[in-house]
Scaffold this motif. Structure first.
Motif, PDB file in Angstrom:
ATOM      1  N   LEU A  98      45.449  22.779  34.007  1.00 59.06           N
ATOM      2  CA  LEU A  98      44.855  23.200  35.277  1.00 59.06           C
ATOM      3  C   LEU A  98      43.338  23.276  35.162  1.00 59.06           C
ATOM      4  CD1 LEU A  98      47.329  26.028  36.356  1.00 59.06           C
ATOM      5  CD2 LEU A  98      47.146  23.727  37.329  1.00 59.06           C
ATOM      6  N   PRO A  99      42.640  22.158  35.323  1.00 61.56           N
ATOM      7  CA  PRO A  99      41.178  22.183  35.312  1.00 61.56           C
ATOM      8  C   PRO A  99      40.627  22.836  36.571  1.00 61.56           C
ATOM      9  CG  PRO A  99      41.962  20.002  35.890  1.00 61.56           C
ATOM     10  CD  PRO A  99      43.177  20.803  35.509  1.00 61.56           C
ATOM     11  N   GLU A 100      39.333  23.062  36.610  1.00 65.85           N
ATOM     12  CA  GLU A 100      38.677  23.668  37.768  1.00 65.85           C
ATOM     13  C   GLU A 100      39.045  22.922  39.052  1.00 65.85           C
ATOM     14  OE1 GLU A 100      36.236  26.033  40.177  1.00 65.85           O
ATOM     15  OE2 GLU A 100      36.847  26.358  38.093  1.00 65.85           O
ATOM     16  N   GLY A 101      39.479  23.678  40.076  1.00 64.08           N
ATOM     17  CA  GLY A 101      39.815  23.107  41.366  1.00 64.08           C
ATOM     18  C   GLY A 101      41.202  22.520  41.467  1.00 64.08           C
ATOM     19  N   SER A 110      40.207  28.431  40.506  1.00 66.44           N
ATOM     20  CA  SER A 110      38.805  28.376  40.104  1.00 66.44           C
ATOM     21  C   SER A 110      38.578  29.372  38.987  1.00 66.44           C
ATOM     22  CB  SER A 110      37.880  28.712  41.276  1.00 66.44           C
ATOM     23  OG  SER A 110      36.532  28.781  40.827  1.00 66.44           O
ATOM     24  N   TYR A 111      37.781  28.958  38.006  1.00 65.66           N
ATOM     25  CA  TYR A 111      37.409  29.825  36.893  1.00 65.66           C
ATOM     26  C   TYR A 111      36.004  30.387  37.084  1.00 65.66           C
ATOM     27  CZ  TYR A 111      41.418  27.375  34.947  1.00 65.66           C
ATOM     28  OH  TYR A 111      42.672  26.847  34.740  1.00 65.66           O
ATOM     29  N   MET A 112      35.464  30.205  38.261  1.00 64.33           N
ATOM     30  CA  MET A 112      34.098  30.657  38.543  1.00 64.33           C
ATOM     31  C   MET A 112      34.081  31.604  39.742  1.00 64.33           C
ATOM     32  SD  MET A 112      31.978  27.125  37.846  1.00 64.33           S
ATOM     33  CE  MET A 112      32.940  26.157  39.015  1.00 64.33           C
ATOM     34  N   GLY A 113      35.196  32.289  39.965  1.00 65.30           N
ATOM     35  CA  GLY A 113      35.280  33.210  41.083  1.00 65.30           C
ATOM     36  C   GLY A 113      34.723  34.571  40.738  1.00 65.30           C
ATOM     37  N   GLY A 114      34.882  35.516  41.656  1.00 66.11           N
ATOM     38  CA  GLY A 114      34.411  36.874  41.416  1.00 66.11           C
ATOM     39  C   GLY A 114      32.925  36.901  41.148  1.00 66.11           C
ATOM     40  N   ASP A 139      35.565  34.765  36.737  1.00 69.61           N
ATOM     41  CA  ASP A 139      36.902  35.301  36.981  1.00 69.61           C
ATOM     42  C   ASP A 139      37.816  34.213  37.537  1.00 69.61           C
ATOM     43  OD1 ASP A 139      35.983  37.900  36.270  1.00 69.61           O
ATOM     44  OD2 ASP A 139      35.116  38.095  38.279  1.00 69.61           O
ATOM     45  N   VAL A 140      39.127  34.371  37.331  1.00 63.45           N
ATOM     46  CA  VAL A 140      40.096  33.371  37.766  1.00 63.45           C
ATOM     47  C   VAL A 140      40.612  33.752  39.154  1.00 63.45           C
ATOM     48  CG1 VAL A 140      42.243  32.171  37.244  1.00 63.45           C
ATOM     49  CG2 VAL A 140      40.750  32.924  35.383  1.00 63.45           C
ATOM     50  N   VAL A 141      40.376  32.864  40.108  1.00 63.59           N
ATOM     51  CA  VAL A 141      40.724  33.122  41.503  1.00 63.59           C
ATOM     52  C   VAL A 141      41.591  31.982  42.027  1.00 63.59           C
ATOM     53  CG1 VAL A 141      39.802  33.356  43.844  1.00 63.59           C
ATOM     54  CG2 VAL A 141      38.660  34.486  41.929  1.00 63.59           C
ATOM     55  N   LEU A 142      42.601  32.337  42.807  1.00 65.93           N
ATOM     56  CA  LEU A 142      43.423  31.364  43.510  1.00 65.93           C
ATOM     57  C   LEU A 142      43.061  31.399  44.988  1.00 65.93           C
ATOM     58  CD1 LEU A 142      46.888  32.222  41.916  1.00 65.93           C
ATOM     59  CD2 LEU A 142      45.410  30.285  41.316  1.00 65.93           C
ATOM     60  N   ALA A 143      42.763  30.247  45.561  1.00 57.68           N
ATOM     61  CA  ALA A 143      42.425  30.140  46.979  1.00 57.68           C
ATOM     62  C   ALA A 143      43.543  29.403  47.695  1.00 57.68           C
ATOM     63  CB  ALA A 143      41.098  29.403  47.165  1.00 57.68           C
ATOM     64  N   ALA A 144      44.078  30.012  48.762  1.00 55.46           N
ATOM     65  CA  ALA A 144      45.156  29.406  49.537  1.00 55.46           C
ATOM     66  C   ALA A 144      44.577  28.502  50.614  1.00 55.46           C
ATOM     67  CB  ALA A 144      46.033  30.481  50.157  1.00 55.46           C
ATOM     68  N   ILE A 182      43.241  36.855  40.193  1.00 55.44           N
ATOM     69  CA  ILE A 182      44.333  37.245  39.312  1.00 55.44           C
ATOM     70  C   ILE A 182      43.843  37.680  37.939  1.00 55.44           C
ATOM     71  CG2 ILE A 182      46.074  35.884  40.515  1.00 55.44           C
ATOM     72  CD1 ILE A 182      45.756  33.741  38.343  1.00 55.44           C
ATOM     73  N   ILE A 183      42.681  37.180  37.495  1.00 59.54           N
ATOM     74  CA  ILE A 183      42.127  37.585  36.196  1.00 59.54           C
ATOM     75  C   ILE A 183      40.673  37.969  36.387  1.00 59.54           C
ATOM     76  CG2 ILE A 183      41.515  36.858  33.862  1.00 59.54           C
ATOM     77  CD1 ILE A 183      43.906  35.055  33.821  1.00 59.54           C
ATOM     78  N   THR A 184      40.326  39.141  35.889  1.00 60.05           N
ATOM     79  CA  THR A 184      38.940  39.590  35.887  1.00 60.05           C
ATOM     80  C   THR A 184      38.472  39.702  34.447  1.00 60.05           C
ATOM     81  OG1 THR A 184      39.217  40.825  37.953  1.00 60.05           O
ATOM     82  CG2 THR A 184      37.353  41.437  36.552  1.00 60.05           C
ATOM     83  N   ALA A 185      37.493  38.894  34.080  1.00 61.43           N
ATOM     84  CA  ALA A 185      36.904  38.949  32.741  1.00 61.43           C
ATOM     85  C   ALA A 185      35.607  39.751  32.827  1.00 61.43           C
ATOM     86  CB  ALA A 185      36.631  37.542  32.220  1.00 61.43           C
ATOM     87  N   ASN A 186      35.623  40.954  32.303  1.00 62.66           N
ATOM     88  CA  ASN A 186      34.448  41.815  32.426  1.00 62.66           C
ATOM     89  C   ASN A 186      33.238  41.251  31.699  1.00 62.66           C
ATOM     90  OD1 ASN A 186      35.790  43.742  33.979  1.00 62.66           O
ATOM     91  ND2 ASN A 186      36.503  44.866  32.180  1.00 62.66           N
ATOM     92  N   ARG A 187      33.481  40.555  30.569  1.00 65.35           N
ATOM     93  CA  ARG A 187      32.353  40.031  29.802  1.00 65.35           C
ATOM     94  C   ARG A 187      32.390  38.512  29.668  1.00 65.35           C
ATOM     95  NH1 ARG A 187      30.380  44.398  25.275  1.00 65.35           N
ATOM     96  NH2 ARG A 187      30.651  46.248  26.584  1.00 65.35           N
TER      97      ARG A 187
END
Length: 301
Positions: free
Chosen positions: A247-250, A265-269, A273-278, A233-238
């Motif tokens: 909402l901590p990691e996991g 997760s804040y360690m995706g991509g 990057d911010v990723v949601l895993a179903a 949902i969020i891509t941080a280029n830098r």
């Protein structure tokens, strides 16, 4: 982006509440009643704002950008939405600004539309009497895309991301140079920025429980996430700084009514990057959270 700009933005998010606003004497104010962005009579300048104008929505302004009523893209210089004002962009809107500031319970609602520019600041209310209740600024993405921005989320602000499918929303450029918004049914909301500051770490001891999470999720177009689905949902280029409030990691960010949990997760991509895993989740765990809101899109949209 230069390193100095990144450090300056981080310093801003850790400082006192944002006071920056588009308050130049030349700002174009909304003073109409029908809510139509494209109606010249609704603006203090007697014309629809253009690329060189700062725009301020204030008080109870309720403004809608409807592509059926005007040309795309809509471009202004700086945009401020404050004082319970609300700006809604309808499907296929393409909004281009320099800086956007959302504060004092202002709302940006992007419905299957795109917004791009330099900086988006969603800040806490500046009224000390408001306390730490549920009055807040925020933006709703369902499913839409924001591109090429630095994003700064202040303590009481909330982002809402819409999941309407497995494809990320995006902007694409055709062979003729035209920009197309890839969104709507089959897509999920995305936000892309060089710098993303989520800022959950301010001193909120004893108060964090009084605030809703910094991230809210909603389902659109009848979409139902399944075990194994993933949403960036969020891509941080830098650089990505901090986490969503509460909402901590996991952490479990939400559950569907059929007990599919979305874990953050804040360690995706590529690692920041911010990723949601179903994942299928026990009903007991899901009962601790409200079911993710389902949104029925109006037929006109």
């Amino acid at each position: 982006m230069k390193l100095a700009k990144i450090l300056s933005a981080i310093a801003l998010i850790l400082s006192l509440p944002v006071q920056a606003e588009s308050t130049s004497t030349g700002a174009v104010l909304f003073n109409g009643t029908d809510g139509n962005w494209f109606n010249p009579a609704n603006w203090s300048a007697g014309r629809v704002p253009g690329a060189e104008d700062d725009v301020v929505l204030d008080a109870d302004d309720n403004v809608v950008i409807d592509p059926a009523l005007g040309r795309m893209p809509v471009q202004v210089r700086d945009l401020t939405v404050r004082g319970k004002a609300r700006l809604e962009t309808l499907p296929d809107t393409h909004l281009i600004t320099r800086d956007e500031i959302v504060q004092d319970q202002g709302q940006l609602i992007h419905r299957s539309s795109a917004s791009e520019g330099d900086t988006l600041i969603i800040s806490a209310t500046s009224d000390p009497a408001a306390g730490f209740g549920f009055a807040q600024s925020g933006t709703l993405l369902n499913p839409s895309t924001q591109s090429h921005r630095d994003v700064i989320l202040k303590t009481r602000a909330t982002l809402q991301f819409g999941l309407g499918g497995l494809e990320p929303a995006s902007l694409t450029t055709g062979a003729d140079g035209s920009v197309r918004v890839q969104n709507g049914a089959g897509h999920y909301a995305t936000l892309t920025a060089d710098l993303v500051v989520l800022n959950s770490s301010q001193d909120l001891t004893g108060r964090i429980g009084q605030l809703p999470p910094g991230l809210l999720l909603s389902l659109h177009y009848g979409f139902r996430p399944a075990d194994g689905d993933s949403f960036q949902i969020i891509t941080a280029n830098r650089r990505l700084v901090d986490q969503f409030r509460g909402l901590p990691e996991g952490a479990l960010a939400g559950c569907t009514d059929d007990n599919v949990g979305l874990y953050i997760s804040y360690m995706g991509g590529d690692g920041n990057d911010v990723v949601l895993a179903a994942k299928d989740t026990s009903p007991e765990a899901c009962l601790l959270l409200p079911a993710i809101q389902k949104v029925r899109e109006a037929a006109a949209r």
